[in-house]
Structures are given as C-alpha cells and as structure tokens.
Design a protein around this motif. Structure first.
Motif, PDB file in Angstrom:
ATOM      1  N   LEU A   1     -60.495  50.153  -9.178  1.00 24.57           N
ATOM      2  CA  LEU A   1     -61.390  51.254  -8.827  1.00 24.57           C
ATOM      3  C   LEU A   1     -62.662  50.739  -8.163  1.00 24.57           C
ATOM      4  CD1 LEU A   1     -61.045  53.629 -11.917  1.00 24.57           C
ATOM      5  CD2 LEU A   1     -60.334  54.096  -9.569  1.00 24.57           C
ATOM      6  N   ARG A   2     -63.196  49.621  -8.671  1.00 24.09           N
ATOM      7  CA  ARG A   2     -64.399  49.038  -8.058  1.00 24.09           C
ATOM      8  C   ARG A   2     -64.112  48.579  -6.632  1.00 24.09           C
ATOM      9  NH1 ARG A   2     -65.007  46.801 -13.301  1.00 24.09           N
ATOM     10  NH2 ARG A   2     -66.705  47.820 -14.407  1.00 24.09           N
ATOM     11  N   ALA A   3     -62.957  47.972  -6.422  1.00 20.44           N
ATOM     12  CA  ALA A   3     -62.577  47.523  -5.083  1.00 20.44           C
ATOM     13  C   ALA A   3     -62.410  48.721  -4.147  1.00 20.44           C
ATOM     14  CB  ALA A   3     -61.287  46.706  -5.140  1.00 20.44           C
ATOM     15  N   LYS A   4     -61.778  49.777  -4.648  1.00 20.05           N
ATOM     16  CA  LYS A   4     -61.599  50.995  -3.851  1.00 20.05           C
ATOM     17  C   LYS A   4     -62.958  51.599  -3.512  1.00 20.05           C
ATOM     18  CE  LYS A   4     -59.570  55.592  -3.895  1.00 20.05           C
ATOM     19  NZ  LYS A   4     -58.830  56.598  -4.637  1.00 20.05           N
ATOM     20  N   LEU A   5     -63.872  51.612  -4.481  1.00 17.66           N
ATOM     21  CA  LEU A   5     -65.201  52.164  -4.267  1.00 17.66           C
ATOM     22  C   LEU A   5     -65.934  51.388  -3.170  1.00 17.66           C
ATOM     23  CD1 LEU A   5     -67.386  54.166  -5.116  1.00 17.66           C
ATOM     24  CD2 LEU A   5     -68.069  52.547  -6.897  1.00 17.66           C
ATOM     25  N   GLU A   6     -65.864  50.080  -3.206  1.00 17.41           N
ATOM     26  CA  GLU A   6     -66.511  49.264  -2.183  1.00 17.41           C
ATOM     27  C   GLU A   6     -65.909  49.519  -0.799  1.00 17.41           C
ATOM     28  OE1 GLU A   6     -69.342  47.536  -2.334  1.00 17.41           O
ATOM     29  OE2 GLU A   6     -69.398  48.402  -4.351  1.00 17.41           O
ATOM     30  N   GLN A   7     -64.593  49.667  -0.754  1.00 17.78           N
ATOM     31  CA  GLN A   7     -63.916  49.936   0.520  1.00 17.78           C
ATOM     32  C   GLN A   7     -64.343  51.288   1.077  1.00 17.78           C
ATOM     33  OE1 GLN A   7     -60.679  52.045   0.641  1.00 17.78           O
ATOM     34  NE2 GLN A   7     -60.582  51.809   2.839  1.00 17.78           N
ATOM     35  N   LEU A   8     -64.434  52.288   0.201  1.00 21.96           N
ATOM     36  CA  LEU A   8     -64.858  53.624   0.621  1.00 21.96           C
ATOM     37  C   LEU A   8     -66.300  53.613   1.119  1.00 21.96           C
ATOM     38  CD1 LEU A   8     -63.313  55.782  -2.261  1.00 21.96           C
ATOM     39  CD2 LEU A   8     -62.589  55.770   0.144  1.00 21.96           C
ATOM     40  N   LYS A   9     -67.174  52.895   0.400  1.00 25.77           N
ATOM     41  CA  LYS A   9     -68.574  52.807   0.811  1.00 25.77           C
ATOM     42  C   LYS A   9     -68.704  52.115   2.166  1.00 25.77           C
ATOM     43  CE  LYS A   9     -70.917  52.744  -3.674  1.00 25.77           C
ATOM     44  NZ  LYS A   9     -71.740  51.925  -4.576  1.00 25.77           N
ATOM     45  N   THR A  10     -67.913  51.076   2.375  1.00 32.79           N
ATOM     46  CA  THR A  10     -67.940  50.362   3.654  1.00 32.79           C
ATOM     47  C   THR A  10     -67.501  51.281   4.787  1.00 32.79           C
ATOM     48  OG1 THR A  10     -67.514  48.249   2.565  1.00 32.79           O
ATOM     49  CG2 THR A  10     -67.018  48.383   4.917  1.00 32.79           C
ATOM     50  N   GLU A  11     -66.396  51.994   4.565  1.00 32.96           N
ATOM     51  CA  GLU A  11     -65.898  52.910   5.595  1.00 32.96           C
ATOM     52  C   GLU A  11     -66.909  54.025   5.872  1.00 32.96           C
ATOM     53  OE1 GLU A  11     -61.976  55.640   6.622  1.00 32.96           O
ATOM     54  OE2 GLU A  11     -61.917  54.328   4.874  1.00 32.96           O
ATOM     55  N   HIS A  12     -67.554  54.528   4.822  1.00 33.91           N
ATOM     56  CA  HIS A  12     -68.561  55.577   4.970  1.00 33.91           C
ATOM     57  C   HIS A  12     -69.734  55.064   5.817  1.00 33.91           C
ATOM     58  CE1 HIS A  12     -71.909  58.208   3.660  1.00 33.91           C
ATOM     59  NE2 HIS A  12     -70.969  59.135   3.585  1.00 33.91           N
ATOM     60  N   GLY A  13     -70.187  53.860   5.533  1.00 35.61           N
ATOM     61  CA  GLY A  13     -71.278  53.270   6.302  1.00 35.61           C
ATOM     62  C   GLY A  13     -70.899  53.028   7.753  1.00 35.61           C
ATOM     63  N   ASP A  14     -69.670  52.560   7.963  1.00 34.18           N
ATOM     64  CA  ASP A  14     -69.181  52.338   9.326  1.00 34.18           C
ATOM     65  C   ASP A  14     -69.141  53.644  10.115  1.00 34.18           C
ATOM     66  OD1 ASP A  14     -68.872  49.663   8.715  1.00 34.18           O
ATOM     67  OD2 ASP A  14     -66.683  49.755   8.506  1.00 34.18           O
ATOM     68  N   LEU A  15     -68.669  54.698   9.463  1.00 37.07           N
ATOM     69  CA  LEU A  15     -68.621  56.009  10.119  1.00 37.07           C
ATOM     70  C   LEU A  15     -70.024  56.509  10.442  1.00 37.07           C
ATOM     71  CD1 LEU A  15     -65.880  58.261   8.501  1.00 37.07           C
ATOM     72  CD2 LEU A  15     -66.213  57.775  10.895  1.00 37.07           C
ATOM     73  N   ASP A  16     -70.942  56.285   9.535  1.00 36.22           N
ATOM     74  CA  ASP A  16     -72.325  56.697   9.749  1.00 36.22           C
ATOM     75  C   ASP A  16     -72.900  56.018  10.995  1.00 36.22           C
ATOM     76  OD1 ASP A  16     -74.562  58.209   9.001  1.00 36.22           O
ATOM     77  OD2 ASP A  16     -75.438  56.532   7.903  1.00 36.22           O
ATOM     78  N   ARG A  17     -72.671  54.719  11.109  1.00 35.34           N
ATOM     79  CA  ARG A  17     -73.144  53.985  12.278  1.00 35.34           C
ATOM     80  C   ARG A  17     -72.426  54.437  13.552  1.00 35.34           C
ATOM     81  NH1 ARG A  17     -73.560  50.480   8.137  1.00 35.34           N
ATOM     82  NH2 ARG A  17     -71.471  49.620   8.308  1.00 35.34           N
ATOM     83  N   ALA A  18     -71.134  54.718  13.449  1.00 32.60           N
ATOM     84  CA  ALA A  18     -70.372  55.179  14.616  1.00 32.60           C
ATOM     85  C   ALA A  18     -70.878  56.540  15.092  1.00 32.60           C
ATOM     86  CB  ALA A  18     -68.889  55.258  14.281  1.00 32.60           C
ATOM     87  N   ILE A  19     -71.184  57.422  14.157  1.00 34.38           N
ATOM     88  CA  ILE A  19     -71.711  58.745  14.508  1.00 34.38           C
ATOM     89  C   ILE A  19     -73.066  58.604  15.197  1.00 34.38           C
ATOM     90  CG2 ILE A  19     -72.649  60.895  13.532  1.00 34.38           C
ATOM     91  CD1 ILE A  19     -70.348  60.698  11.424  1.00 34.38           C
ATOM     92  N   ASP A  20     -73.935  57.766  14.635  1.00 32.81           N
ATOM     93  CA  ASP A  20     -75.248  57.550  15.245  1.00 32.81           C
ATOM     94  C   ASP A  20     -75.117  56.990  16.660  1.00 32.81           C
ATOM     95  OD1 ASP A  20     -76.513  58.498  12.977  1.00 32.81           O
ATOM     96  OD2 ASP A  20     -76.973  56.500  12.186  1.00 32.81           O
ATOM     97  N   ALA A  21     -74.230  56.014  16.832  1.00 30.11           N
ATOM     98  CA  ALA A  21     -74.038  55.407  18.150  1.00 30.11           C
ATOM     99  C   ALA A  21     -73.486  56.425  19.143  1.00 30.11           C
ATOM    100  CB  ALA A  21     -73.099  54.207  18.039  1.00 30.11           C
ATOM    101  N   LEU A  22     -72.581  57.258  18.672  1.00 31.22           N
ATOM    102  CA  LEU A  22     -71.993  58.275  19.537  1.00 31.22           C
ATOM    103  C   LEU A  22     -73.046  59.278  19.999  1.00 31.22           C
ATOM    104  CD1 LEU A  22     -69.144  59.025  20.594  1.00 31.22           C
ATOM    105  CD2 LEU A  22     -68.942  60.558  18.651  1.00 31.22           C
ATOM    106  N   ILE A  23     -73.902  59.697  19.067  1.00 31.80           N
ATOM    107  CA  ILE A  23     -74.958  60.649  19.399  1.00 31.80           C
ATOM    108  C   ILE A  23     -75.950  60.013  20.380  1.00 31.80           C
ATOM    109  CG2 ILE A  23     -76.943  61.914  18.465  1.00 31.80           C
ATOM    110  CD1 ILE A  23     -75.217  62.391  15.929  1.00 31.80           C
ATOM    111  N   GLU A  24     -76.316  58.762  20.126  1.00 29.80           N
ATOM    112  CA  GLU A  24     -77.256  58.065  21.006  1.00 29.80           C
ATOM    113  C   GLU A  24     -76.700  57.895  22.415  1.00 29.80           C
ATOM    114  OE1 GLU A  24     -78.845  54.426  19.447  1.00 29.80           O
ATOM    115  OE2 GLU A  24     -79.410  55.386  17.562  1.00 29.80           O
ATOM    116  N   SER A  25     -75.396  57.692  22.520  1.00 25.04           N
ATOM    117  CA  SER A  25     -74.795  57.491  23.837  1.00 25.04           C
ATOM    118  C   SER A  25     -74.845  58.779  24.668  1.00 25.04           C
ATOM    119  CB  SER A  25     -73.347  57.017  23.713  1.00 25.04           C
ATOM    120  OG  SER A  25     -72.493  58.086  23.346  1.00 25.04           O
ATOM    121  N   GLY A  26     -74.810  59.908  23.975  1.00 23.87           N
ATOM    122  CA  GLY A  26     -74.825  61.186  24.669  1.00 23.87           C
ATOM    123  C   GLY A  26     -73.507  61.512  25.345  1.00 23.87           C
TER     124      GLY A  26
END
Length: 69
Positions: free
Chosen positions: A10-35
């Motif tokens: 469960l701890r490993a799954k939690l870390e994987q989910l948090k990593t993916e969530h952070g990656d998506l957050d950065r991808a969304i920000d980059a996408l918005i910035e690109s316009g």
C-alpha cells in the motif's frame, strides 16, 4: 507477516500515485503555459488528476488503523 507485506504494498502504491499526480500537475501547468491545447485535452488531464487524488485518499485510509472513538 502478511499484514506487513500488505502495508508495504500500500505504501508503494501510495508513492506511485503521488508521483503520477505530481507529474500530471506539472504536465497540466506546462500545457496551460504553452497555450497550445484544446479544452478537451485539458479536461481529460484534470479528470485523471482528480481520480488519482481520490485513489491517494482511499489508499491513505487503508494504511490508517481502525480507531474506535
């Protein structure tokens, strides 16, 4: 012994989910910035991010012991 393995999984799954969530957050920000995006693409990424947030919450709850008040 099996409970410890389950907790570790469960701890490993939690870390994987948090990593993916952070990656998506950065991808969304980059996408918005690109316009250079369409609203459907952005909406799908945000929906996936919300799903991950729910999964993170559920996984955290599984890691917490049941406490009777």
């Amino acid at each position: 012994m099996a409970e410890i393995d389950e907790q570790e999984m469960l701890r490993a799954k939690l870390e994987q989910l948090k990593t993916e969530h952070g990656d998506l957050d950065r991808a969304i920000d980059a996408l918005i910035e690109s316009g250079n995006y369409n609203s459907l693409q952005l909406q799908r990424l945000k929906k996936r991010k919300l799903i991950l947030k729910d999964q993170i919450y559920a996984t955290k709850n599984m890691l917490l012991p049941d406490i009777i008040a």
